[in-house]
Design an enzyme around this catalytic site. Sequence first.
Site, PDB file in Angstrom:
ATOM      1  CE  LYS A   1      35.238  29.066  -2.388  1.00 51.17           C
ATOM      2  NZ  LYS A   1      36.546  28.551  -2.892  1.00 51.17           N
ATOM      3  NE  ARG A   2      31.538  21.524  -9.058  1.00 52.99           N
ATOM      4  CZ  ARG A   2      32.555  22.173  -9.607  1.00 52.99           C
ATOM      5  NH1 ARG A   2      32.926  23.337  -9.126  1.00 52.99           N
ATOM      6  NH2 ARG A   2      33.216  21.671 -10.631  1.00 52.99           N
TER       7      ARG A   2
END
Length: 273
Positions: free
Chosen positions: A96-97
Amino acid sequence: MITSQLVEQIHLKQSFLCIGLDTDLEKMPQHLLDDKDPIFAFNKAIIDATHHLCVAYKPNIAFYEAYGIAGWKALEKTIAYLNENHPEIFTIADAKRGDIGNTSTRYAKAFFEDLQFDSITVAPYMGKDSVEPFLAFKNKHTILLALTSNEGAYDFQTKLIDGQELYKTVLETSKTYKNSENLMYVVGATKAEYLREIRKIVPDSFLLVPGVGAQGGSLEEVCKYGINKNIGLLINSSRGIIYASKENDFAKVAASKAADLQYQMALELTKMK
């Protein structure tokens, strides 16, 4: 891995199962804690028992980062083991960058070049220049958070902006990004009724769907609204498979749970014929 190879594996295995490797020392069988690398030992046992039943594995990166260098090394060993022994398996870094462009490029290099993942989950909140650096990598996939299954999803994702839910704007806008053909999307299984609308916007894209099993999502409902001509679904199950048992037979029990889902998926695939 290119999309056609993933579709080929789905048909070959009659499965579109993704197994989440959310590996937690507090939940794994006690006898593994004596191993010099219990995280990898657990992952290897799960992989060895289930690889023929699934087409993807999804390590949740937070579960490895929480253990510092030891956790990161275990992640590295896990992906190396998969890539060496099961290169046909699609690997997802659930990280979830999402940050400004040059930072996103570094995140992409870390997961695509160093660790050799096939894909990564990315948060879209910062927009185009935080997503396109991931899309620049050839034969890699960026899985954009579209509509998640957590309680807080309603804080923003379904809010009306100029008469349209925000998640729909995210989907439509993402299609304008460079190399958008490499996009996939996260859609929670507990929101299966939304899939009909999502498919109107991204009819051909793959959707990563968490929440089947432990979180109460219905496989049949997800398939009813979400399946497309190339199947287009990766159904993730984590806790319901990997923590089905804490005994010495944990891997065998995990395989049994995975086989149950694979069987249900095979039945869904017969409906397409």
